[in-house]
Design a protein around this motif. Sequence first.
Motif, PDB file in Angstrom:
ATOM      1  N   GLU A  61       1.119   6.217  -6.741  1.00 35.45           N
ATOM      2  CA  GLU A  61      -0.193   7.311  -7.233  1.00 35.45           C
ATOM      3  C   GLU A  61       0.057   8.894  -6.999  1.00 35.45           C
ATOM      4  O   GLU A  61      -0.194   9.645  -7.787  1.00 35.45           O
ATOM      5  CB  GLU A  61      -1.439   7.278  -6.326  1.00 35.45           C
ATOM      6  N   ALA A  62       0.848   9.221  -5.686  1.00 38.38           N
ATOM      7  CA  ALA A  62       1.209  10.646  -5.716  1.00 38.38           C
ATOM      8  C   ALA A  62       2.096  11.128  -6.663  1.00 38.38           C
ATOM      9  O   ALA A  62       2.144  12.240  -7.324  1.00 38.38           O
ATOM     10  CB  ALA A  62       1.925  10.770  -4.571  1.00 38.38           C
ATOM     11  N   ASP A 112       0.868  -1.248   0.073  1.00 30.98           N
ATOM     12  CA  ASP A 112       0.090   0.150  -0.085  1.00 30.98           C
ATOM     13  C   ASP A 112       0.877   1.164  -0.123  1.00 30.98           C
ATOM     14  O   ASP A 112       0.601   2.239  -0.679  1.00 30.98           O
ATOM     15  CB  ASP A 112      -0.978   0.081   1.304  1.00 30.98           C
ATOM     16  N   GLU A 113       2.078   1.270   0.952  1.00 26.61           N
ATOM     17  CA  GLU A 113       2.897   2.435   0.763  1.00 26.61           C
ATOM     18  C   GLU A 113       3.384   2.569  -0.558  1.00 26.61           C
ATOM     19  O   GLU A 113       3.471   3.905  -1.018  1.00 26.61           O
ATOM     20  CB  GLU A 113       3.991   2.299   1.993  1.00 26.61           C
ATOM     21  N   ARG A 144       2.083   1.550  -3.376  1.00 22.36           N
ATOM     22  CA  ARG A 144       1.127   2.078  -4.323  1.00 22.36           C
ATOM     23  C   ARG A 144       0.715   3.630  -4.142  1.00 22.36           C
ATOM     24  O   ARG A 144       0.711   4.265  -5.026  1.00 22.36           O
ATOM     25  CB  ARG A 144      -0.107   1.316  -4.153  1.00 22.36           C
ATOM     26  N   TYR A 145       0.391   4.009  -2.883  1.00 19.51           N
ATOM     27  CA  TYR A 145       0.243   5.575  -2.675  1.00 19.51           C
ATOM     28  C   TYR A 145       1.390   6.211  -3.275  1.00 19.51           C
ATOM     29  O   TYR A 145       1.217   7.554  -3.690  1.00 19.51           O
ATOM     30  CB  TYR A 145       0.062   5.864  -1.000  1.00 19.51           C
TER      31      TYR A 145
END
Length: 382
Positions: free
Chosen positions: A247-248, A240-241, A243-244
């Motif tokens: 995305e950023a 998740d880290e 992925r975020y």
Amino acid sequence: MAWNEPGKDDKDPWKNKGGNNQGPPDLDDLFKDLGNKFGGVFGGSNGSSNKSSNSFPSAVIIVALLVALVVYAYSCIYTIKEAERGVKLRFGEYVGLVEPGLSWKWTFVEHIIPVDVQTTRDLPASGFMLTQDENVVRVEMQVQYRVIDARDYIFSVTNADSSLSEALDSALRYVVGHSEMDDVLTSGREQVRQSVWQELEKIIEPYNMGLMVVDVNFKDARPPEEVKDAFDDAISAQEDEIRYIREAEAYARGIEPRARGRVSRMEQEALAYKQQTVLDAEGEVARFTKLLPEYQAAPEVTRERLYLATMEKVYANTSKVMVDVEGGNNMMYIPLDKMINQQNTAPARTSQPMNSATSQQQPSTTMNSASGRSDRFNSGRN
């Protein structure tokens, strides 16, 4: 006591009757006795002629020798397949390689060991291993290899496949022991695979096993079942880290070009407005520069023309209609309501046709004479 001791003739194994002591019997007599016995077994008569008794054992021996020769010759013929190479041994000593095809060897003297040199073989390795950060993981890996030298494959080590398996297990444990658990489970799998491949080739190189490693596949790596749930949560959080962050970064890469585009557009618009303003000012200067000689030649006419042009621009943007009916009694029908509606919807597009139409319908009513126009304009200015 020996059997040939004097006075003990009854113990002679050769049944030497009469005390002649002629030694062992002749081989011909022995074969004759055997022939007579076989003849009795197969229904022959002991009273047959000496000619038939002498020919029967010779024929049996010849047939047996021929059969044995055929069997031996058949056993000497062998075939090496297309994907194989034969290692030839003579009394256990290596004498050369045999190419694919039909060949000959001396049975009981030479021995052929076929070795497949084209098929790619698989060898798995797995087990629980300790990582550098003192965590236990179960790793499964598979190596693909093939034989490139049949002689070294047979004679360099006792069992080349078993030696390769032990070397793979050693290389895998060495690499995992020098790696962290997160690398083994997630991001460093490819690096672990490459390191195991290099370490495996380094281990087997001194042994000259006649093998070539084709590929090393990292099949699976997982923590023990007792702590699997906790590790799954940790891995999910790491994913998740990542992925975020991605995305950023994607959002930043999308916003920045648009902002740069708006900045560039505003700069271009400012430059265009600047150029337009400068050109308009230069055009006005040029126009007034050209009007100056005309104004000096005829001031009244020039002022009147400028006034008319200015009023035309002003009335073009209004909904009023000016009709000059002085000096005439003609009745005119003008659809003022429609003209007003058209000007309200599209004033810039319909103002000029309306003025032109009005001037075409009433050419004489716009102005009767130059003197009349000058009087009206002067009165209007006043």
